[in-house]
Design an enzyme around this catalytic site. Structure first.
Site, PDB file in Angstrom:
ATOM      1  N   GLU A 195       0.440   3.543  -9.785  1.00 25.28           N
ATOM      2  CA  GLU A 195      -1.005   3.630 -10.034  1.00 25.28           C
ATOM      3  C   GLU A 195      -1.367   4.745 -11.027  1.00 25.28           C
ATOM      4  O   GLU A 195      -2.172   5.630 -10.707  1.00 25.28           O
ATOM      5  CB  GLU A 195      -1.761   3.822  -8.723  1.00 25.28           C
ATOM      6  CG  GLU A 195      -1.600   2.649  -7.767  1.00 25.28           C
ATOM      7  CD  GLU A 195      -2.456   2.764  -6.515  1.00 25.28           C
ATOM      8  OE1 GLU A 195      -3.058   3.841  -6.294  1.00 25.28           O
ATOM      9  OE2 GLU A 195      -2.529   1.783  -5.759  1.00 25.28           O
ATOM     10  N   GLU A 314       1.825  -3.171  -3.421  1.00 25.84           N
ATOM     11  CA  GLU A 314       1.023  -2.777  -2.262  1.00 25.84           C
ATOM     12  C   GLU A 314      -0.048  -3.825  -2.045  1.00 25.84           C
ATOM     13  O   GLU A 314      -0.710  -4.257  -2.999  1.00 25.84           O
ATOM     14  CB  GLU A 314       0.343  -1.417  -2.475  1.00 25.84           C
ATOM     15  CG  GLU A 314       1.290  -0.240  -2.600  1.00 25.84           C
ATOM     16  CD  GLU A 314       0.548   1.082  -2.863  1.00 25.84           C
ATOM     17  OE1 GLU A 314      -0.679   1.128  -2.610  1.00 25.84           O
ATOM     18  OE2 GLU A 314       1.194   2.035  -3.321  1.00 25.84           O
TER      19      GLU A 314
END
Length: 589
Positions: A195, A314
């Site tokens: 991220e 995720e």
């Protein structure tokens, strides 16, 4: 937080080639049960030899489905147990494999264990510990993904203003990781960065920096040789976001690298209002379903259809489950999300990794049991089939009025409805319920029987069964409209006395008389569950958080509208004057 037992871990120091061969044999026979995280004297390559990795990246990533995240462990700051989880054990990894997972993502934060100045050396003991956990997972015949995790916001985000130093540190980190894992089997994958965000950068700069990190990661790993020459490498979009523009950028980068062993990764946490229960997102409704449909269709069309595998590193819900607070997302609505995502992943041909932060969220790492076995059953079922649901998982029957028939919409999801059961008893169609097209109706006589003495709360639980998948539970709940009472408090602490009477809180609106929004979230009147307000069922109250109280305009009443899952709505006025807060229930006209 209660004390957490932290099991000790060690590796045998003896060379023991015979011991290594013995452990490899035990793994093959499925008899290895040691809590150690690597075979004594053996190598991960020996231990993981039973896994045959397909040559094609697409097939290899497909073999990794489903996947699980060892979250908040090696990525915790500063150390493995800092965020409430015990150290990872071999038994934990064995449990994950036994529960049907085929791969594990091991997020790693390196910042507290790496020098901040050249040559940016990683502490040898920490590298050894990471390798212990990786080797333990490989020995359990799991594919493994290792990454650079919270470093993304700790120091990598500064690359836009400190480019050369950050890039040098990033490259040095991957040089050391590559060397440490150079001879590991191909069941180990590397993920460049988790991220990534870029502070103080324009959109164009962010695009360029993302490409630079991905390509630099690729160059460093490939140059290290050994097993890294054809190791599967996982490249991400900015922030792991599956938006079309960012995935297009990643697709461009992957194509330019001309490497058939590359994997695209994104994350998916549902439509934001639903994921945290804000802006009225109390149901897994059409907006939430469409968000998921579109996201997975984009993954397929942008990557899978063009021969690039996708690893959804995720997925889950940002605010659920959280067993330390009241559930912000209604249980049945959350189950619909997990059922739907499992289906979409199969249709899109992508591999999904459940984000498990530990600390009793999904798998209790102390007991190695699922905190909510029924929830996991729905997640597991979604890997292979669809399950039917209804428009809601509760039917509310008012105690203060005559019982009447109530209806649901059947969400068949490609199944056929088989009927309703109460325990082992099948309800009679025509007498207890009727079905017309997608409309299921419970009759008044059936509800009268099921509510019994009509005590507040769940009186009975029904099962709607379908031709495949799991049965869907419907609670029959007796309730009356909740009652709010006047109260006083402070700008630090204020609670509204509440008689729930069998009902439960869904959301809260907050506005001023001039129509503007009140509360800490200014862009919507519907405030965030557990952040702005929270039900306290045990003590009969609704708590307004300190953040909400401090956000209120001094001397200007705010009107709060509480929405309950039964459909009831109650208004309440709150006024802050200096450090004091008063609340008044608004009577219905």
């Amino acid at each position: 937080m209660k004390n957490i037992r932290r099991p000790a871990h060690h590796r045998s120091r003896g060379p023991g080639r015979l011991a290594g061969l013995l452990m490899a044999l035990l793994v093959v026979l499925g008899l290895s049960g040691s809590t150690a995280l690597a075979a004594p004297g053996g190598t991960a390559q020996q231990a993981a030899s039973t896994v045959r990795v397909p040559a094609r990246a697409m097939d290899a990533v497909a073999a990794m489905q489903p996947s699980w995240n060892l979250g908040n462990t090696l990525d915790a700051i500063p150390d493995e147990t800092s965020w409430g989880n015990p150290k990872a054990t071999r038994e934990l990894l064995k449990t994950i494999r036994a529960q049907g997972f085929r791969s594990v993502r091991i997020p790693v934060t390196w910042s507290a264990h790496q020098s901040t100045t050249a040559p940016y050396t990683v502490d040898a003991a920490y590298m050894k510990r990471v390798k212990e956990v990786v080797d333990g997972a490989l020995a359990e015949n799991l594919y493994v993904v290792v990454n650079v995790h919270h470093d993304s916001w700790q120091w990598i985000e500064k690359i836009s203003t400190d480019h050369d130093n950050v890039l040098a540190r990033f490259n040095a980190l991957w040089t050391q990781i590559s060397a440490a894992f150079r001879n590991e089997p191909r069941t180990l994958l590397f993920e460049g960065v988790n991220e990534p965000i870029f502070a103080d950068a324009t959109a164009a700069q962010k695009t360029r920096l993302m490409e630079e990190l991905n390509t630099s990661f690729h160059k460093v790993v490939r140059a290290s040789g050994g097993g890294n020459k054809d190791r599967l490498l996982v490249l991400t979009t900015q922030v792991g976001t599956p938006s079309q523009d960012l995935m297009d950028d990643l697709h461009t980068t992957i194509r330019a690298l001309r490497d058939s062993n590359l994997v695209a990764t994104v994350h998916y946490y549902s439509w934001y209002p639903f994921s945290v229960n804000i802006a009225g997102g109390t149901r897994y409704d059409e907006a939430a379903r469409n968000d998921a449909d579109d996201a997975f269709a984009r993954m397929h069309d942008t990557f899978v259809a063009k021969g690039i595998p996708v690893y959804v590193g995720e997925y889950g819900l940002l605010g659920w489950p959280d067993h330390n607070h009241p559930s912000r997302i209604e249980r049945g609505e959350a189950l619909k999300y997990y059922e739907h995502v499992g289906h979409l992943a199969r249709v899109a041909g992508v591999t999904t990794a459940l984000w498990d932060p530990g600390a009793w969220a999904y798998l209790n790492r102390e007991t190695l049991k699922w905190t909510d076995p029924a929830l996991f059953a729905w997640i597991k079922s979604s890997w292979t089939t669809r399950s039917g649901t209804t428009s809601f998982d509760k039917v509310y029957v008012a105690k203060s009025s005559r019982i009447t028939a109530q209806s649901f919409t059947l969400n068949l999801n490609g199944t056929k409805f088989r009927g309703l059961w109460h325990g082992d008893t099948k309800l009679a169609e025509g007498r207890d319920y009727t079905v017309f097209e997608d409309r299921l109706t419970l009759t008044a006589p059936a509800l009268t029987r099921l509510t019994g003495d009509r005590g507040y709360g769940v009186n009975a639980t029904l099962q709607a069964r379908f031709s495949k998948g799991l049965p869907w539970q419907i609670d029959v709940v007796t309730y009356d409209t909740p009652v709010l009472s006047n109260a006083t408090g402070t700008a630090e602490k204020f609670a509204i006395p509440t008689k729930y009477q069998g009902d439960s809180l869904a959301t809260m609106e907050a506005t001023y008389a001039d129509g503007t929004n009140a509360g800490p979230t200014s862009w919507t009147p519907y405030q965030e569950f557990n952040k702005a307000f929270s039900p306290d069922y045990a003590n009969g109250a609704i708590i307004l958080t300190t953040e909400t109280l401090k956000s209120l305009r001094d001397g200007e009443p705010a009107t709060l509208t509480f929405h309950f899952h039964s459909g009831a709505e109650l208004k309440y006025k709150v006024t802050k004057s200096g450090d004091s807060v008063t609340g008044t229930a608004v009577k219905e006209s």
